[in-house]
Design an enzyme around this catalytic site. Structure first.
Site, PDB file in Angstrom:
ATOM      1  N   ARG A  55      22.533   9.384 -42.711  1.00  8.49           N
ATOM      2  CA  ARG A  55      23.512  10.215 -42.439  1.00  8.49           C
ATOM      3  C   ARG A  55      24.854   9.300 -41.758  1.00  8.49           C
ATOM      4  O   ARG A  55      26.021   9.858 -41.839  1.00  8.49           O
ATOM      5  CB  ARG A  55      22.925  11.124 -41.628  1.00  8.49           C
ATOM      6  N   LYS A  83      23.435 -15.783 -49.528  1.00 19.84           N
ATOM      7  CA  LYS A  83      23.680 -17.015 -49.832  1.00 19.84           C
ATOM      8  C   LYS A  83      23.781 -17.825 -48.638  1.00 19.84           C
ATOM      9  O   LYS A  83      24.665 -18.952 -48.545  1.00 19.84           O
ATOM     10  CB  LYS A  83      24.974 -16.999 -50.605  1.00 19.84           C
ATOM     11  N   ARG A 105      27.185  -1.215 -37.968  1.00 20.72           N
ATOM     12  CA  ARG A 105      25.911  -1.004 -37.584  1.00 20.72           C
ATOM     13  C   ARG A 105      25.001  -2.367 -37.765  1.00 20.72           C
ATOM     14  O   ARG A 105      25.295  -2.947 -38.588  1.00 20.72           O
ATOM     15  CB  ARG A 105      25.177   0.272 -38.289  1.00 20.72           C
ATOM     16  N   HIS A 133      24.456   4.141 -29.462  1.00 22.50           N
ATOM     17  CA  HIS A 133      24.907   4.585 -30.664  1.00 22.50           C
ATOM     18  C   HIS A 133      25.822   5.610 -30.235  1.00 22.50           C
ATOM     19  O   HIS A 133      25.233   6.916 -30.226  1.00 22.50           O
ATOM     20  CB  HIS A 133      23.797   5.283 -31.296  1.00 22.50           C
TER      21      HIS A 133
HETATM   22  C1  NCD Z   1      19.259   7.030 -35.251  1.00 25.31           C
HETATM   23  C2  NCD Z   1      19.411   5.740 -35.553  1.00 25.31           C
HETATM   24  O1  NCD Z   1      19.476   4.832 -36.428  1.00 25.31           O
HETATM   25  O2  NCD Z   1      19.813   5.173 -34.551  1.00 25.31           O
HETATM   26  N1  NCD Z   1      19.672   7.960 -36.445  1.00 25.31           N
HETATM   27  C3  NCD Z   1      20.574   8.299 -36.620  1.00 25.31           C
HETATM   28  O3  NCD Z   1      21.668   7.381 -36.573  1.00 25.31           O
HETATM   29  N2  NCD Z   1      21.154   9.597 -36.528  1.00 25.31           N
HETATM   30  C4  NCD Z   1      17.593   7.322 -34.913  1.00 25.31           C
HETATM   31  C5  NCD Z   1      16.375   6.552 -35.411  1.00 25.31           C
HETATM   32  O4  NCD Z   1      16.639   5.678 -36.545  1.00 25.31           O
HETATM   33  O5  NCD Z   1      15.385   6.873 -35.061  1.00 25.31           O
END
Ligand code: NCD
Length: 305
Positions: A55, A83, A105, A133
């Site tokens: 998502r 690599k 991320r 996050h």
């Molecule tokens: C989460 C994440 O990746 O931090 N999901 C998200 O981004 N909606 C939660 C998870 O991985 O459990």
């Protein structure tokens, strides 16, 4: 105005309020079908996901495109990292192409800050390690405001694998800064040793922890941890901590249920609760990801700093 969005920890209540107002503006504008579709025309947003995502990556992609930006989704598996190029060389290479914003991320603690210190453009944290996050916390807060009209004074119970959750950390920080009452509900071994904010109450009983809650936020139980014996088995976990309608009776009668996804049905949450059209906010949370990320991309890319 902020240059980067790296963590909720960095922000004060006024800055949080600013972003929430802008997210609310975009939520209404999307609903009415009226917003500036060329706001980020000619801008290039580069998404760098070093971890899997369904998502979040799609949500950033759509949000950027709704504002007229072009999006380049860089793929770690197809890159020269395989690599043996170093992380900093990879970042310097991508930065030399002059994107207008980087969304990252990464499983390493502080990776977004490391990138922000190296590149010239704004950087948005889309999740780093177990630490933060922030865009998830903003879309969750927007959902709570839409449903409950405010954050101040709300009782929010965050339940499950709190110790390993960047979602729990960012939410707890944002909510306490905005005057909500935050509780963590988890078995001892899934409770963090150090709490992310002051004033959080901890419970190891879900019935006590969600008592009079306005919001019950469930977190994913990572099956990989069960394999290591942290949690005896899924059935036992569901028995003690799974959210069922019976348990939900301890919360306020109009309490809403949230989950950032991905969820494990029958482990942390029962099917009928997850799918309840009135109580479950999961689809709304996903939908709110778009206006929230539009607000954040607009804000960091319009900043003159
Ligand atoms: C989460 C994440 O990746 O931090 N999901 C998200 O981004 N909606 C939660 C998870 O991985 O459990």
């Amino acid at each position: 105005m902020i240059k980067h969005l790296l963590s909720i920890e960095d922000l004060n209540a006024e800055q949080i309020e600013d972003i929430l107002n802008r997210a609310d503006y975009y939520a209404r504008a999307l609903y009415d079908g009226r917003w500036d579709r060329d706001k980020l025309d000619q801008k290039i947003v580069l998404t760098l996901f070093f971890e899997n995502s369904t998502r979040t990556v799609t949500s950033f992609d759509i949000a950027a495109k709704r504002l007229g930006a072009d999006v380049v989704n860089w793929n770690a598996d197809l890159s020269s990292l395989s690599k043996d190029e170093s992380f900093s060389d990879t970042i310097d290479t991508l930065s030399a192409m002059k994107p207008d914003c980087i969304v990252i991320r990464h499983s390493d603690y502080g990776a977004p800050k490391f990138v922000a210190d190296r590149v010239k453009c704004p950087v948005v944290n889309a999740g780093d390690s177990w630490r933060e996050h922030p865009t998830q916390a903003f879309l969750d807060a927007l959902t709570m405001i839409q449903e409950k009209g405010k954050l101040k004074g709300l009782n929010v119970a965050i339940c499950g694998d709190v110790a390993h959750s960047r979602v729990a950390n960012s939410n707890a920080r944002l909510l306490t800064k905005m005057g909500a009452n935050v509780r963590f509900v988890a078995p001892q071994m899934l409770m963090p040793q150090k709490l992310p904010a002051e004033g959080i109450e901890c419970f190891d009983s879900i019935e006590e922890g969600i008592k009079d809650a306005d919001v019950v936020m469930m977190l994913r139980i990572q099956k990989e941890r069960m394999d290591r014996g942290t949690i005896p088995d899924e059935a036992a976990y569901f028995n003690n901590y799974g959210l069922t309608f019976e348990r939900l009776k301890h919360a306020k009668p109009d309490a809403i249920v949230m989950h950032p996804g991905p969820m494990n049905r029958g482990v942390e949450i029962a099917d009928d609760v997850a799918d309840d059209p009135k109580r479950s906010m999961m689809k709304r949370q996903v939908a709110n990801g778009i206006p929230t990320r539009m607000a954040i991309l607009d804000m960091v890319m319009s900043s003159k700093k």
